[in-house]
Scaffold this active site. Sequence first.
Site, mmCIF file in Angstrom:
data_model
loop_
_atom_site.group_PDB
_atom_site.id
_atom_site.type_symbol
_atom_site.label_atom_id
_atom_site.label_comp_id
_atom_site.label_asym_id
_atom_site.label_seq_id
_atom_site.Cartn_x
_atom_site.Cartn_y
_atom_site.Cartn_z
ATOM 1 N N SER A 79 0.825 -1.203 0.000
ATOM 2 C CA SER A 79 0.000 0.000 0.000
ATOM 3 C C SER A 79 0.859 1.253 0.000
ATOM 4 O O SER A 79 1.906 1.308 0.644
ATOM 5 C CB SER A 79 -0.915 0.026 1.231
ATOM 6 O OG SER A 79 -1.688 1.218 1.246
ATOM 7 N N LYS A 128 -4.639 -6.684 3.660
ATOM 8 C CA LYS A 128 -4.587 -5.610 2.668
ATOM 9 C C LYS A 128 -5.988 -5.303 2.120
ATOM 10 O O LYS A 128 -6.351 -4.150 1.884
ATOM 11 C CB LYS A 128 -3.643 -5.987 1.520
ATOM 12 C CG LYS A 128 -3.620 -4.993 0.350
ATOM 13 C CD LYS A 128 -3.248 -3.573 0.786
ATOM 14 C CE LYS A 128 -2.809 -2.691 -0.367
ATOM 15 N NZ LYS A 128 -3.789 -2.529 -1.431
ATOM 16 N N HIS A 178 -7.739 -3.345 4.746
ATOM 17 C CA HIS A 178 -7.108 -2.016 4.710
ATOM 18 C C HIS A 178 -7.775 -1.169 3.631
ATOM 19 O O HIS A 178 -8.128 -0.004 3.858
ATOM 20 C CB HIS A 178 -5.611 -2.175 4.418
ATOM 21 C CG HIS A 178 -4.921 -0.937 3.932
ATOM 22 N ND1 HIS A 178 -5.076 -0.462 2.640
ATOM 23 C CD2 HIS A 178 -4.059 -0.084 4.529
ATOM 24 C CE1 HIS A 178 -4.367 0.637 2.481
ATOM 25 N NE2 HIS A 178 -3.728 0.876 3.608
ATOM 26 N N ASN A 179 -7.983 -1.743 2.444
ATOM 27 C CA ASN A 179 -8.617 -1.001 1.366
ATOM 28 C C ASN A 179 -10.066 -0.679 1.682
ATOM 29 O O ASN A 179 -10.574 0.380 1.306
ATOM 30 C CB ASN A 179 -8.522 -1.798 0.056
ATOM 31 C CG ASN A 179 -7.128 -1.771 -0.540
ATOM 32 O OD1 ASN A 179 -6.149 -1.483 0.149
ATOM 33 N ND2 ASN A 179 -7.022 -2.082 -1.814
ATOM 34 N N GLU A 208 -10.022 2.198 3.850
ATOM 35 C CA GLU A 208 -9.693 3.325 2.970
ATOM 36 C C GLU A 208 -10.957 3.850 2.277
ATOM 37 O O GLU A 208 -11.163 5.067 2.190
ATOM 38 C CB GLU A 208 -8.669 2.858 1.942
ATOM 39 C CG GLU A 208 -8.232 3.880 0.927
ATOM 40 C CD GLU A 208 -7.289 3.264 -0.098
ATOM 41 O OE1 GLU A 208 -7.544 3.441 -1.303
ATOM 42 O OE2 GLU A 208 -6.317 2.593 0.310
#
Length: 478
Positions: free
Chosen positions: A129, A183, A186-187, A190
């Site tokens: 990232s 991940k 995480h997105n 986001e």
Amino acid sequence: MSKSDFGLIGLAVMGQNLVLNVASRGFSASVYNRTVETMTGFINGPAQDTGIQGYENLEDFVASLERPRKVMLMVQAGAPVDAVIEQLVPLLEAGDLIIDGGNSLFTDSERRAKQLGEQGLLFIGTGVSGGEEGALKGPAIMPGGDESSWEIIKPVFEAIAAKVDGEPCVTHIGPGGAGHYVKMVHNGIEYGDMQLICEAYNLFKASGFTAEELAQVFDTWNAGDLESYLIQITSKILEQKDPETGKPVVDIVMDRAGQKGTGRWTVMSGVEHGIVISTINAAVEARILSSMKEQRIIASSQLKGPSAENPDDSGWSKEEMIEKVEAALHASKIISYAQGLDLIKQVGIAHEWGLNLGSIARIWRGGCIIRARFLNRITEAYSREPDLGNLMLDDYFKEILNRSEQNWREVICLAVRRGIPVPAFSASLGYYDSFRSERLPANLLQAQRDFFGAHTYERVDRPAGEYFHTDWPDVIDT
């Protein structure tokens, strides 16, 4: 000629910047790209004088690597990853390592790890990232796979990762698909973060703030508790002028958002595992609704909203508006992270990944898109209480939520009165209020389920785990 420490396949911008980062840390590197012209353009351009070696065929590329070979794939997720792996396998030897650095679905990573392991090869599925700049200067890296695989690539990843307080923003997340799963979430966080910022912007814009004023608001916020990469770039975006029209660039950008799938995957995972991630879900749905531009244009002239004659009854000065929206944004942001971390925790338990939420928050402090000041506080929260039930219950975050909740409510009320959509703000507050409610109306819902389906229910005056059914009256259709 000496052999390279590291190999990379896939020379789109992320791949190029990542291998330039590797070379800048003193590692020798080889690269391959399916399109030879892309490879030669890179070697004769950005990679000139770096010592990076380019190869026109896979055989020569693989032969150029020191054993155990470390080959990182930066290609499009899905079938392209499988295609490259299929071409690589006959050229590799037992103990060589393949690293998938794209945004792959975590179940694909688990499958690939199993298949390659059966052939004596090692596999790491890693989230990277930070975008193009992060790849070049230092990303946050989330590798998942066998511990022995991690040890092979650890020196390279620790060298190229972003650093915060001298600590590299990378850690071994866990086995199998753990890295790509973290991940993915995480997105999802986001997505929530970005949508909340957009809702704050929309509220300000509807209240008469100019782009120049908002650039200053976000710049000020970035010097305080809301300090983050996304707040910082929002300030920069708002102050940018279009040279052709002289208007703020943000005002000429079409209000139709794209997405690449990781947010949708996060929502699907939440549903599959029964974890509430309503803020992230609202953010994904907001992007979908934004894509319905033509339908929205039609609906805007046919569906009624608040009367334009209704006066603004908030009575807030601009300074008060800024203070209240900041509180709503801060509180909602905490909810987004709380939901995402709860999802990571529960799925990690289900897959027996042994995840450490404090370590995950620590590596998100630098390099990645959601890097923010309060990730230090999240790290501290899980250091104090590794089995923390929900981030909202940590003393630090609990105090912020209790302090912010009145302004949070007032901002949402104002938005509703004005007909301004705030789906992520509203979903965040709804989660907060539901979570803090000792009793919810699910008693009626369960009675309904028992009425039409004899699904039974528990009683508040009997021990938990005892189930009852009522002989409900018949309903006569009319």
